[in-house]
Design a protein around this motif. Structure first.
Motif, PDB file in Angstrom:
ATOM      1  N   CYS A   1      61.176   2.303  -5.481  1.00  0.00           N
ATOM      2  CA  CYS A   1      62.691   1.920  -6.222  1.00  0.00           C
ATOM      3  C   CYS A   1      62.408   2.195  -7.559  1.00  0.00           C
ATOM      4  CB  CYS A   1      62.782   0.353  -5.936  1.00  0.00           C
ATOM      5  SG  CYS A   1      64.623   0.011  -6.269  1.00  0.00           S
ATOM      6  N   LEU A   2      63.272   3.177  -8.326  1.00  0.00           N
ATOM      7  CA  LEU A   2      62.841   3.319  -9.711  1.00  0.00           C
ATOM      8  C   LEU A   2      63.845   2.246 -10.575  1.00  0.00           C
ATOM      9  CD1 LEU A   2      63.370   7.182  -9.911  1.00  0.00           C
ATOM     10  CD2 LEU A   2      61.547   5.822  -9.584  1.00  0.00           C
TER      11      LEU A   2
ATOM     12  N   PHE B   1      51.906  -0.154  -9.691  1.00  0.00           N
ATOM     13  CA  PHE B   1      51.450  -1.540  -9.188  1.00  0.00           C
ATOM     14  C   PHE B   1      52.134  -1.813  -7.513  1.00  0.00           C
ATOM     15  CE2 PHE B   1      52.137  -6.072  -8.660  1.00  0.00           C
ATOM     16  CZ  PHE B   1      50.509  -6.521  -8.612  1.00  0.00           C
ATOM     17  N   ILE B   2      53.452  -1.699  -7.696  1.00  0.00           N
ATOM     18  CA  ILE B   2      54.112  -2.006  -6.411  1.00  0.00           C
ATOM     19  C   ILE B   2      53.579  -0.810  -5.341  1.00  0.00           C
ATOM     20  CG2 ILE B   2      56.425  -1.901  -5.258  1.00  0.00           C
ATOM     21  CD1 ILE B   2      57.683  -3.050  -8.178  1.00  0.00           C
TER      22      ILE B   2
ATOM     23  N   LEU C   1      60.043  -5.781  -2.758  1.00  0.00           N
ATOM     24  CA  LEU C   1      59.542  -5.105  -3.570  1.00  0.00           C
ATOM     25  C   LEU C   1      58.476  -4.087  -2.770  1.00  0.00           C
ATOM     26  CD1 LEU C   1      58.796  -7.230  -6.713  1.00  0.00           C
ATOM     27  CD2 LEU C   1      60.486  -5.199  -6.485  1.00  0.00           C
ATOM     28  N   ILE C   2      57.600  -4.626  -1.694  1.00  0.00           N
ATOM     29  CA  ILE C   2      56.560  -3.821  -0.965  1.00  0.00           C
ATOM     30  C   ILE C   2      57.400  -3.038  -0.003  1.00  0.00           C
ATOM     31  CG2 ILE C   2      55.025  -4.168   0.656  1.00  0.00           C
ATOM     32  CD1 ILE C   2      54.032  -6.463  -0.684  1.00  0.00           C
ATOM     33  N   ASP C   3      58.584  -3.282   0.331  1.00  0.00           N
ATOM     34  CA  ASP C   3      59.302  -2.776   1.348  1.00  0.00           C
ATOM     35  C   ASP C   3      60.038  -1.610   0.708  1.00  0.00           C
ATOM     36  OD1 ASP C   3      58.387  -4.264   3.597  1.00  0.00           O
ATOM     37  OD2 ASP C   3      60.125  -5.482   3.533  1.00  0.00           O
TER      38      ASP C   3
ATOM     39  N   LEU D   1      62.151  -0.240 -13.705  1.00  0.00           N
ATOM     40  CA  LEU D   1      60.770  -0.228 -13.649  1.00  0.00           C
ATOM     41  C   LEU D   1      59.964   0.799 -14.356  1.00  0.00           C
ATOM     42  CD1 LEU D   1      60.483  -1.028  -9.771  1.00  0.00           C
ATOM     43  CD2 LEU D   1      60.205  -2.591 -11.650  1.00  0.00           C
ATOM     44  N   SER D   2      58.806   0.243 -15.196  1.00  0.00           N
ATOM     45  CA  SER D   2      58.137   1.185 -15.995  1.00  0.00           C
ATOM     46  C   SER D   2      57.229   1.918 -14.943  1.00  0.00           C
ATOM     47  CB  SER D   2      57.283   0.456 -16.813  1.00  0.00           C
ATOM     48  OG  SER D   2      56.310  -0.267 -16.128  1.00  0.00           O
TER      49      SER D   2
END
Length: 83
Positions: free
Chosen positions: A24-25, A60-61, A18-20, A53-54
């Motif tokens: 991403c939507l 947040f990510i 997720l961090i990398d 993802l909202s």
């Protein structure tokens, strides 16, 4: 499901992915399935099994990604001369 609320339940590999990929939507099916398995909650998925993802999740990510990135290395130029 909210990624922010479930962050501590995710394993390191999922968090790293997720961090990398902070822009991403839509999460791929494999990541969506992994998150559902790790959290024990069923995510709302599209017909392809992907989780959308909202805006809150994306923010947040992205904040997590910005906090974990290190500064670019400082490049130094060394002028060398022969004795």
């Amino acid at each position: 499901m909210n990624i922010k609320d479930q962050w501590d339940r995710l394993d390191d590999a999922t968090r790293t992915w997720l961090i990398d990929n902070p822009g991403c939507l839509v999460l791929p099916r494999t990541i969506t399935a992994t998150i559902a398995r790790e959290t024990g909650e069923n995510a709302e998925c599209d017909p392809h099994g992907q989780m959308v993802l909202s805006q809150e999740d994306r923010d947040f990510i992205q904040s997590k990604a910005n906090n974990t990135r290190t500064a670019a290395p400082e490049y130094r130029f060394f002028d060398s001369t022969q004795p």
